[in-house]
Design a protein around this motif. Structure first.
Motif, PDB file in Angstrom:
ATOM      1  N   GLU A 192       3.332  -5.163  -8.991  1.00 42.89           N
ATOM      2  CA  GLU A 192       2.232  -4.715  -9.580  1.00 42.89           C
ATOM      3  C   GLU A 192       2.737  -3.952  -8.868  1.00 42.89           C
ATOM      4  OE1 GLU A 192      -0.399  -8.311 -11.512  1.00 42.89           O
ATOM      5  OE2 GLU A 192      -0.605  -7.394  -8.871  1.00 42.89           O
ATOM      6  N   SER A 193       2.298  -3.285  -7.291  1.00 38.83           N
ATOM      7  CA  SER A 193       2.532  -1.942  -6.256  1.00 38.83           C
ATOM      8  C   SER A 193       3.414  -1.143  -6.946  1.00 38.83           C
ATOM      9  CB  SER A 193       2.502  -2.488  -4.950  1.00 38.83           C
ATOM     10  OG  SER A 193       3.381  -2.343  -4.133  1.00 38.83           O
ATOM     11  N   GLY A 194       4.110  -1.419  -7.702  1.00 41.89           N
ATOM     12  CA  GLY A 194       5.305  -0.103  -8.009  1.00 41.89           C
ATOM     13  C   GLY A 194       6.551   0.114  -7.871  1.00 41.89           C
ATOM     14  N   ALA A 195       6.594  -0.715  -6.841  1.00 39.60           N
ATOM     15  CA  ALA A 195       8.072  -1.579  -6.260  1.00 39.60           C
ATOM     16  C   ALA A 195       9.551  -1.556  -7.838  1.00 39.60           C
ATOM     17  CB  ALA A 195       8.415  -2.441  -5.707  1.00 39.60           C
ATOM     18  N   ASP A 196      10.277  -1.421  -7.577  1.00 38.29           N
ATOM     19  CA  ASP A 196      11.196  -0.911  -8.439  1.00 38.29           C
ATOM     20  C   ASP A 196      12.375  -2.224  -8.396  1.00 38.29           C
ATOM     21  OD1 ASP A 196      11.461   1.945  -9.902  1.00 38.29           O
ATOM     22  OD2 ASP A 196      11.064   1.845  -7.720  1.00 38.29           O
TER      23      ASP A 196
ATOM     24  N   GLU B  70       0.804  -0.854   0.032  1.00 31.31           N
ATOM     25  CA  GLU B  70      -0.008   0.051   0.221  1.00 31.31           C
ATOM     26  C   GLU B  70       0.393   1.170   0.013  1.00 31.31           C
ATOM     27  OE1 GLU B  70      -3.300   0.555   0.193  1.00 31.31           O
ATOM     28  OE2 GLU B  70      -3.238   2.803   0.744  1.00 31.31           O
ATOM     29  N   PHE B  71       1.155   1.003   0.346  1.00 29.12           N
ATOM     30  CA  PHE B  71       2.985   2.175   0.969  1.00 29.12           C
ATOM     31  C   PHE B  71       3.479   2.481  -0.356  1.00 29.12           C
ATOM     32  CE2 PHE B  71       7.268   3.308   1.939  1.00 29.12           C
ATOM     33  CZ  PHE B  71       6.987   4.340   2.052  1.00 29.12           C
ATOM     34  N   CYS B  72       3.813   1.265  -0.808  1.00 25.26           N
ATOM     35  CA  CYS B  72       4.380   1.572  -2.794  1.00 25.26           C
ATOM     36  C   CYS B  72       3.577   2.507  -3.379  1.00 25.26           C
ATOM     37  CB  CYS B  72       5.100  -0.165  -3.326  1.00 25.26           C
ATOM     38  SG  CYS B  72       6.383  -0.080  -3.935  1.00 25.26           S
ATOM     39  N   GLN B  73       2.572   1.708  -3.060  1.00 28.15           N
ATOM     40  CA  GLN B  73       1.361   2.543  -4.294  1.00 28.15           C
ATOM     41  C   GLN B  73       1.333   3.865  -4.071  1.00 28.15           C
ATOM     42  OE1 GLN B  73      -2.883   0.029  -3.947  1.00 28.15           O
ATOM     43  NE2 GLN B  73      -1.416  -1.447  -4.725  1.00 28.15           N
TER      44      GLN B  73
ATOM     45  N   SER C 235       6.378  10.635  -6.592  1.00 29.60           N
ATOM     46  CA  SER C 235       6.301   9.646  -7.488  1.00 29.60           C
ATOM     47  C   SER C 235       7.994   9.022  -8.083  1.00 29.60           C
ATOM     48  CB  SER C 235       5.411  10.109  -8.922  1.00 29.60           C
ATOM     49  OG  SER C 235       6.267  11.479  -9.279  1.00 29.60           O
ATOM     50  N   HIS C 236       8.957   9.532  -8.811  1.00 29.50           N
ATOM     51  CA  HIS C 236       9.757   9.845  -9.284  1.00 29.50           C
ATOM     52  C   HIS C 236      10.965   8.869  -8.182  1.00 29.50           C
ATOM     53  CE1 HIS C 236      11.005  12.782  -6.179  1.00 29.50           C
ATOM     54  NE2 HIS C 236      12.047  12.657  -6.343  1.00 29.50           N
ATOM     55  N   ILE C 237      10.280   8.466  -6.781  1.00 32.61           N
ATOM     56  CA  ILE C 237      11.545   8.123  -5.791  1.00 32.61           C
ATOM     57  C   ILE C 237      11.858   6.465  -5.998  1.00 32.61           C
ATOM     58  CG2 ILE C 237      12.560   7.079  -3.687  1.00 32.61           C
ATOM     59  CD1 ILE C 237      10.556   9.589  -3.270  1.00 32.61           C
ATOM     60  N   PRO C 238      12.551   5.975  -6.721  1.00 36.00           N
ATOM     61  CA  PRO C 238      12.662   4.144  -6.542  1.00 36.00           C
ATOM     62  C   PRO C 238      12.566   3.555  -5.068  1.00 36.00           C
ATOM     63  CG  PRO C 238      14.647   4.919  -7.542  1.00 36.00           C
ATOM     64  CD  PRO C 238      13.877   6.596  -6.548  1.00 36.00           C
ATOM     65  N   VAL C 239      11.646   2.482  -5.166  1.00 30.91           N
ATOM     66  CA  VAL C 239      11.847   1.792  -4.074  1.00 30.91           C
ATOM     67  C   VAL C 239      11.776   0.419  -4.409  1.00 30.91           C
ATOM     68  CG1 VAL C 239       8.964   0.443  -1.946  1.00 30.91           C
ATOM     69  CG2 VAL C 239       9.153   3.152  -3.651  1.00 30.91           C
ATOM     70  N   ILE C 240      12.817  -0.021  -2.951  1.00 27.19           N
ATOM     71  CA  ILE C 240      13.271  -1.138  -3.133  1.00 27.19           C
ATOM     72  C   ILE C 240      11.609  -2.060  -1.745  1.00 27.19           C
ATOM     73  CG2 ILE C 240      15.379  -2.929  -2.648  1.00 27.19           C
ATOM     74  CD1 ILE C 240      16.873  -0.844  -3.223  1.00 27.19           C
ATOM     75  N   LEU C 241      11.611  -3.484  -2.029  1.00 27.20           N
ATOM     76  CA  LEU C 241      10.681  -4.485  -0.929  1.00 27.20           C
ATOM     77  C   LEU C 241      11.192  -4.416  -0.242  1.00 27.20           C
ATOM     78  CD1 LEU C 241       7.609  -4.543  -2.505  1.00 27.20           C
ATOM     79  CD2 LEU C 241       8.020  -2.907  -0.839  1.00 27.20           C
TER      80      LEU C 241
END
Ligand code: FRU
Length: 738
Positions: A575-579, A542-545, A554-560
């Protein structure tokens, strides 16, 4: 399920039965069963029976049941009783004798069955209607005819019908009373016959044998044509002059009385009417409750040489038409049969279609049910999976915290000074930690099929309890120029461990759940985010979305970074947008490499105003490896450009003004612009001014100072310096030669 299906097929079967019933019901409405008890079997009875049958053709709902007693009282009584036993609705009876058949007739009548007595009479009053000709009158007319025929003089023999049968009695009475009026006519003998030709022959033969000297006989009156012919046969055999023979019945056809008269074998006959069709109509009227005559007298006529030809023609014409009618009926009933078959076929086809539909519906219901069961199973499996994922997370996290720090310790220089024994011991711990990780992975894979209920609640508690510890938002003592990484994890140990890996290279921010992480991401606009997935308040997906949805972040890369190791979990993450998606326990090197790689591959729009940048700021990736800007980022840059261009003539324009115009804080604008372009807003403002100045110098006649003021420089000399720094030439050199 099976019971449902069984019920269903029971229902389908019932439909079929109803269809079958409908098919059969529609074919037979209420039928009238009429029993016909004939005393004899001869051509007169045959004619009457076929007329009855023709009469029945006019009524679809009439069924005739015939019985013939062959002149036997006993047999007729038996036949009447058995007709009644078969459930007839009406009885037509021609009683053999007046008194003998009455008890059987009474029994039928007493059962409520209407009775029509026909042609011969009975001594019972228990009958519904009577139809027949007047036998007395017939005998009388025959007596009159005989007297006239013999010119009032002659000797005659009378051969009677069956003793005790009403026509025999009445015809005799009528005949004798008429003869009595003619004294010249003498009845020489009255012989007892029984309506049959052989008996008449025998009786006459015996009499002739006995009375050889009786003298000439002028006429024999047989009470029916067969009797008269029997007498004739006896006389023919005896030889001598034949007398005249008169009979009664006057039937058409081959051996009928009319032809016998025409052929002069008989002198006269009397038509004894059969009228089967009229009789049938009377029966139907009674059955249908219509008005009817209790006593019907049938009219009759004498057949002599004078009218035999005409009567024969007429009767044969009637017979021909009757036969046509029979054929027509035959055809009609064939068509009706065909129609009936077709109707049955249609019903069967309909039933089959219905059954097929029912079958299809059944199959559909079955699959529906199966799909429901499958859904429930999938749901259960999902719940089970969630549970094991949770367990996995709880196990992998402490494992990461053992394995990671241990690896790190073993790599550090300090540790090299440790004793061999200590190092060996640490190696054992390290080996076994890796081994344990492997075992847990296998165990969790195998456990996927084990129902949750099989674990005790104590076991579950033991592996799921973890207390989140609030994280400080910003880690102190950090390099302000280093790229900022936001760590979001509810486990304080993991945060500590991550900090130990990342600090030194990155400026760090920390949050203990997605909600707090989101606030920090918006406020501080970090360069990259490392986030756990399973967290309280707001989970990592949810956070990543949210991060990817928000224009600022929106531009910040996210590593889960998560214990959810299954492929489907990774797909959910992406799918939630993780990089990037890294599973626990993780290798610190891998994490560092992934972070570095993501920061390198940020797409930076450096040449916003169509100018070559003077210096590279951070290490930028080549265009080929950079990620393309998203529409959100494009929109952000466009709006920033527009705001800058509209205001660049204002020499007092500050970053705060620009940020305020974009609805952002100074920090937010600074970090977002820096992340997207690699330049600071101030740099970009200056570049925008210089780009505009270059344009004015080339396209207008304004002086260098005027240009400097117009593009927002407070001092022309500072403008010249900046211009030279940017383009390598002084503004005057930029003017186009006139
Ligand atoms: C037929 C018959 C006729 C006769 C009538 C008397 O069965 O014998 O020949 O006229 O019955 O009932």
């Amino acid at each position: 399920m099976l019971t449902k299906m069984r019920k269903y097929y029971h229902f389908a079967f019932t439909i079929l039965m109803i269809m079958g019933l409908l098919a059969s019901c529609s074919q037979d409405e209420k039928k009238y069963r009429i029993g016909v008890s004939q005393c004899s079997d001869d051509i007169w009875r045959d004619k009457q029976n076929s007329e009855l049958q023709i009469g029945a053709y006019f009524h679809d709902n009439v069924e005739l049941r015939f019985a013939a007693a062959y002149d036997s009282d006993e047999r007729q009584i038996q036949q009447i009783d058995s007709l009644v036993g078969t459930g007839i609705d009406l009885l037509i009876v021609a009683p053999n004798q007046v008194s003998t058949i009455s008890p059987a007739i009474d029994r039928a009548y007493d059962k409520g069955i209407p009775v029509i007595v026909f042609e011969r009479k009975t001594n019972t009053k228990k009958y519904t209607a009577y139809m027949g000709a007047d036998n007395y009158e017939m005998g009388h007319l025959m007596g009159e005819y005989v007297a006239t025929r013999l010119n009032e003089r002659g000797r005659i023999i009378e051969v009677m019908g069956l003793k005790g049968s009403s026509p025999a009695i009445e015809r005799h009475n009528g005949f004798r009373e008429a003869i009595a009026q003619h004294p010249g006519i003498q009845v020489v003998a009255t012989l007892q016959g029984d309506w049959t030709e052989p008996t008449a022959y025998n009786m006459v033969k015996q009499w002739l044998d006995k009375n050889k000297d009786a003298g000439k006989i002028d006429l024999v009156f047989g009470m029916n044509d067969r009797t008269a012919m029997g007498a004739r046969k006896a006389f023919e055999e005896a030889g001598g002059i034949l007398p005249l023979f008169c009979g009664i019945d006057g039937l058409p056809g081959e051996n009928g009385g009319i032809r016998l008269v025409q052929d002069s074998l008989l002198d006269a006959s009397y038509i004894y009417p059969t009228h089967g069709d009229q009789l049938l109509q009377l029966a139907v009227d009674i059955l249908e409750g219509k008005p009817y005559e209790k006593e019907t007298k049938l009219m009759s006529a004498l057949v002599t040489q004078d009218n035999a030809r005409v009567l024969l023609m007429e009767s044969e014409e009637i017979m021909r038409q009757s036969s046509n009618l029979e054929q027509l009926h035959e055809k009609a009933s064939q068509y009706l049969d065909q129609l009936g078959n077709q109707r049955t076929l249609i019903f069967v086809a309909l039933a089959a279609i219905l059954l097929l539909l029912a079958l299809l519906a059944g199959i559909y219901m079955y699959y529906l049910q199966r799909a429901r069961i499958q859904d429930e199973r999938t749901k259960m499996e999902r719940e089970q999976l969630d549970f094991y994922t949770q367990v996995s997370h709880e196990l992998r996290t402490p494992l990461s915290l053992i394995q990671g720090p241990l690896d790190q310790l073993l790599r550090t220089n300090d540790f090299r000074g440790a004793s061999d024994e200590a190092r060996e011991l640490f190696s054992i711990v390290r080996r076994n930690t890796h081994h344990l990780t492997g075992i847990i992975n296998k165990m969790l894979d195998a456990q996927m099929g084990t129902p949750i209920q099989e674990m005790t609640s104590a076991q579950v508690d033991a592996i799921t309890v973890s207390q989140p510890i609030a994280a400080p938002a910003e880690v102190p003592d950090q390099d302000e120029d280093a790229p900022t990484v936001l760590i979001v994890d509810d486990n304080a140990d993991i945060r500590t461990y991550l900090r130990s890996i990342l600090q030194g290279q990155y400026r760090l921010l920390e949050a203990e759940d997605g909600q707090r992480g989101l606030e920090l991401a918006r406020e501080q606009v970090p360069d990259l985010i490392v986030s756990d997935v399973m967290m309280p308040v707001m989970n990592g997906l949810e956070f990543c979305q949210q991060v990817k949805k928000d224009g600022i972040s929106s531009h910040i890369p996210v590593i889960l970074l998560t214990a959810r190791a299954l492929e489907k979990h990774q797909i959910e993450g992406y799918e939630s947008g993780a990089d990037a998606y890294i599973t626990k326990p993780f290798s610190p090197e891998l994490l560092l490499a992934r972070i570095d790689n993501l920061l390198q591959s940020r797409h930076q729009l450096k040449d916003l105003w169509g100018m070559k940048p003077a210096t590279e700021t951070t290490a930028a990736p080549s265009e080929a490896t950079a990620t393309a800007p998203t529409p959100t980022e494009d929109a952000f840059i466009s709006s920033f450009k527009k705001i800058v261009e509209e205001r660049l003539s204002n020499s007092n324009l500050s970053v705060e003004d620009l940020a305020a115009n974009m609805g952002l804080s100074r920090v937010q604008l600074y970090r977002k612009v820096k992340a997207l372009t690699g330049s600071t807003p101030i740099d970009l403002l200056r570049k925008a001014r210089l780009a505009q100045a270059q344009k004015l110098l080339q396209e207008s006649t304004l002086s260098v100072s005027e240009v400097a003021y117009q593009v927002g420089f407070a001092s022309p000399s500072y403008f010249t310096k900046c211009y030279k720094d940017e383009f390598g030439i002084v503004p005057g050199e930029a003017r186009k030669p006139n």
